[in-house]
Write a protein that holds these residues in place. Structure first.
Motif, PDB file in Angstrom:
ATOM      1  N   TYR A 247     -22.674  11.097   5.405  1.00  0.00           N
ATOM      2  CA  TYR A 247     -21.272  10.807   5.104  1.00  0.00           C
ATOM      3  C   TYR A 247     -20.586  12.092   4.641  1.00  0.00           C
ATOM      4  O   TYR A 247     -21.226  13.122   4.419  1.00  0.00           O
ATOM      5  N   HIS A 248     -19.270  12.027   4.449  1.00  0.00           N
ATOM      6  CA  HIS A 248     -18.480  13.221   4.104  1.00  0.00           C
ATOM      7  C   HIS A 248     -18.894  14.365   5.065  1.00  0.00           C
ATOM      8  O   HIS A 248     -19.161  14.124   6.236  1.00  0.00           O
TER       9      HIS A 248
ATOM     10  N   LEU B  27     -19.478   2.617   8.693  1.00  0.00           N
ATOM     11  CA  LEU B  27     -19.797   2.641   7.271  1.00  0.00           C
ATOM     12  C   LEU B  27     -20.618   1.434   6.831  1.00  0.00           C
ATOM     13  O   LEU B  27     -21.333   1.487   5.829  1.00  0.00           O
TER      14      LEU B  27
ATOM     15  N   GLN C 206     -28.688   9.127  -3.344  1.00  0.00           N
ATOM     16  CA  GLN C 206     -27.621   9.981  -2.826  1.00  0.00           C
ATOM     17  C   GLN C 206     -27.979  11.444  -3.000  1.00  0.00           C
ATOM     18  O   GLN C 206     -28.465  11.850  -4.061  1.00  0.00           O
TER      19      GLN C 206
ATOM     20  N   ARG D  69     -15.807   9.683  -9.919  1.00  0.00           N
ATOM     21  CA  ARG D  69     -15.726  10.741 -10.933  1.00  0.00           C
ATOM     22  C   ARG D  69     -14.843  11.903 -10.501  1.00  0.00           C
ATOM     23  O   ARG D  69     -14.790  12.917 -11.178  1.00  0.00           O
ATOM     24  N   ARG D  70     -14.194  11.779  -9.344  1.00  0.00           N
ATOM     25  CA  ARG D  70     -13.437  12.915  -8.802  1.00  0.00           C
ATOM     26  C   ARG D  70     -11.947  12.623  -8.748  1.00  0.00           C
ATOM     27  O   ARG D  70     -11.532  11.493  -8.508  1.00  0.00           O
TER      28      ARG D  70
ATOM     29  N   VAL E  13     -12.364  15.346  -0.726  1.00  0.00           N
ATOM     30  CA  VAL E  13     -12.261  14.129   0.078  1.00  0.00           C
ATOM     31  C   VAL E  13     -13.005  12.930  -0.539  1.00  0.00           C
ATOM     32  O   VAL E  13     -12.866  11.816  -0.100  1.00  0.00           O
ATOM     33  N   TYR E  14     -13.806  13.216  -1.586  1.00  0.00           N
ATOM     34  CA  TYR E  14     -14.734  12.187  -2.063  1.00  0.00           C
ATOM     35  C   TYR E  14     -14.057  10.874  -2.463  1.00  0.00           C
ATOM     36  O   TYR E  14     -14.555   9.796  -2.168  1.00  0.00           O
TER      37      TYR E  14
ATOM     38  N   GLU F 238     -12.803   8.850   0.708  1.00  0.00           N
ATOM     39  CA  GLU F 238     -13.906   8.318   1.508  1.00  0.00           C
ATOM     40  C   GLU F 238     -14.736   7.318   0.689  1.00  0.00           C
ATOM     41  O   GLU F 238     -15.373   6.432   1.249  1.00  0.00           O
ATOM     42  N   GLY F 239     -14.705   7.446  -0.628  1.00  0.00           N
ATOM     43  CA  GLY F 239     -15.360   6.465  -1.493  1.00  0.00           C
ATOM     44  C   GLY F 239     -14.624   5.136  -1.470  1.00  0.00           C
ATOM     45  O   GLY F 239     -15.233   4.065  -1.433  1.00  0.00           O
TER      46      GLY F 239
ATOM     47  N   GLU G 291     -12.934   4.055   1.013  1.00  0.00           N
ATOM     48  CA  GLU G 291     -13.248   3.443   2.307  1.00  0.00           C
ATOM     49  C   GLU G 291     -14.555   2.656   2.249  1.00  0.00           C
ATOM     50  O   GLU G 291     -14.678   1.587   2.829  1.00  0.00           O
ATOM     51  N   VAL G 292     -15.525   3.179   1.520  1.00  0.00           N
ATOM     52  CA  VAL G 292     -16.806   2.473   1.375  1.00  0.00           C
ATOM     53  C   VAL G 292     -16.582   1.139   0.650  1.00  0.00           C
ATOM     54  O   VAL G 292     -17.095   0.101   1.062  1.00  0.00           O
TER      55      VAL G 292
ATOM     56  N   LEU H 193     -23.423   3.872  -6.413  1.00  0.00           N
ATOM     57  CA  LEU H 193     -23.066   5.039  -5.603  1.00  0.00           C
ATOM     58  C   LEU H 193     -21.981   5.825  -6.319  1.00  0.00           C
ATOM     59  O   LEU H 193     -21.030   5.253  -6.849  1.00  0.00           O
ATOM     60  N   HIS H 194     -22.126   7.135  -6.312  1.00  0.00           N
ATOM     61  CA  HIS H 194     -21.135   8.011  -6.938  1.00  0.00           C
ATOM     62  C   HIS H 194     -20.246   8.659  -5.887  1.00  0.00           C
ATOM     63  O   HIS H 194     -20.740   9.138  -4.866  1.00  0.00           O
ATOM     64  N   PHE H 195     -18.971   8.668  -6.149  1.00  0.00           N
ATOM     65  CA  PHE H 195     -18.036   9.361  -5.249  1.00  0.00           C
ATOM     66  C   PHE H 195     -17.111  10.257  -6.044  1.00  0.00           C
ATOM     67  O   PHE H 195     -16.941  10.066  -7.225  1.00  0.00           O
TER      68      PHE H 195
END
Lengths: 130, 137, 100
Positions: free
Chosen positions: A40-41, A112, A127, B14-15, B21-22, B25-26, B28-29, B135-137
């Motif tokens: 991802y990313h 996704l 991750q 955390r961003r 982009v995190y 895109e996080g 989106e998840v 999950l971390h984004f």
């Protein structure tokens, strides 16, 4: 035990791709299963076969392909992240009118939902990223 | 027939938005994941609290403003957005600086309720401990 | 719960954030640039030592070696694991969280 990994950084810039690969290899060699590796990313850049590092450097993409070949690993590149970053397979190339594709052997492009499914199916989801 | 697996997913943000982009895109998840009928919540800590700042206007940077998408979370049954109070405070923010995000509670005659829940560090620590997938984004 | 941290504590707050939300009894593994947090005599040594009172902190050996850090420079009580040991830690804990 069944693992799933998420890799969220590109190779060569961040160590996360290296650590993820070393973890995957160690887990498989210990007899564990890896349900899926999801990219991802910028992690989607792990999946381009156009990568050509100098001979004395490790070939991160080929290393994934070889591990996939040996253990039947499911290497999934997120389609939305891949499209933004120019990682493309033959079908996608046709759909978007591109003059070629670059997906590496052993990788496939999907949605996704594959990440969520990996979280549901695997005993542990790890991750690796920045 | 066995029951479908329902796991507790927590997406920890955390961003700050836009700089990387995190966060988008996080998000989106979280939106895609809602279709899997899992028990989903989100947490906003550190610079992640800036994602919920109201009045985001990206017109001059040319980047897509994704903050309206947070409003869709309620419709996707993502109704718990935990914001760590200490992270807000450290950044000179209060809840008034955040977008008013709501959901309709189907168990309470579709009453509109706030999705953002201000929690202390201690409470958040306990919530994280209850999750299955983080999950971390 | 296993927490992995991969950021230098002198650049990002991942270590600090992890430690403020981790619970007693949790395992913490320092990998990649986070291995610097395991060394003695730094501005975060006290923070890490305090965490070690009720949490298990270990460090990824290959990342130490890559960065030229001798084991003698580590805080006392920090365990060293290799990649197989990393795998074992994730098996031992029922969930994993990656502080990026």
């Amino acid at each position: 035990m069944k693992f799933a990994l998420m890799v969220s950084e590109g190779p060569y810039t961040h160590q996360s791709s290296d650590t993820a690969w070393q973890f995957a290899k160690a887990a498989l060699e210990s007899g564990h299963e890896i349900f899926r590796v999801f990219f991802y990313h910028d992690g989607v850049n792990n999946g381009t076969r156009f990568t050509a590092p100098p001979q004395d450097d490790r070939h991160i993409v080929n290393r994934w392909s070889e591990l996939a070949e040996e253990y039947g690993l499911d290497l999934v590149v997120c389609v939305a992240a891949a499209q933004r970053r120019g990682i493309i397979d033959a079908d996608e190339a046709k759909r978007h009118g591109k003059d070629g594709d670059n997906i590496a052997p052993g990788f496939r492009i999907s949605g996704l939902g594959q990440l969520i499914e990996a979280g549901i199916e695997a005993d542990r989801l790890l991750q690796f990223g920045d | 027939m066995s029951e479908p697996t329902v796991k507790r997913f927590m997406y920890i943000n955390r961003r700050a938005p836009y700089g990387t982009v995190y966060s988008v895109e996080g998000l989106e998840v979280a939106l895609i994941g809602a279709a899997f009928e899992q028990d989903v919540c989100m947490a906003f800590i550190d610079d992640g609290v800036y994602q919920l700042k109201k009045d985001q206007d990206t017109s001059a940077t040319g980047i897509k403003n994704f903050s309206p998408a947070y409003r869709a979370l309620g419709d996707y049954d993502v109704t718990r957005l935990y914001v760590e109070g200490e992270s807000l405070q450290a950044r000179g923010l209060t809840e008034d600086d955040l977008m008013a995000l709501t959901y309709e509670d189907e168990d309470d005659d579709w009453a509109e309720k706030p999705s953002i829940r201000l929690v202390s560090r201690e409470e958040l620590s306990g919530l994280i401990d209850q999750q299955d997938v983080i999950l971390h984004f | 719960m296993l927490h992995t941290i991969n950021k230098s504590p002198f650049e990002k707050n991942s270590l600090e954030s992890c430690l403020r939300l981790a619970k007693p009894g949790h395992d913490i593994l320092l990998i990649e640039d986070a291995v610097y947090a395991a060394t003695s005599g730094t501005i975060v040594s006290e923070l890490v030592e305090a965490a070690m009172e009720d949490k298990n902190v270990s460090v990824l050996g290959p990342d130490l070696a890559s960065r030229g850090i001798d084991e003698a420079r580590l805080l006392k009580g920090i365990g060293i694991v290799d990649y197989a040991g990393f795998v074992d830690l994730t098996v031992k804990n029922d969930k994993v969280q990656s502080w990026l």
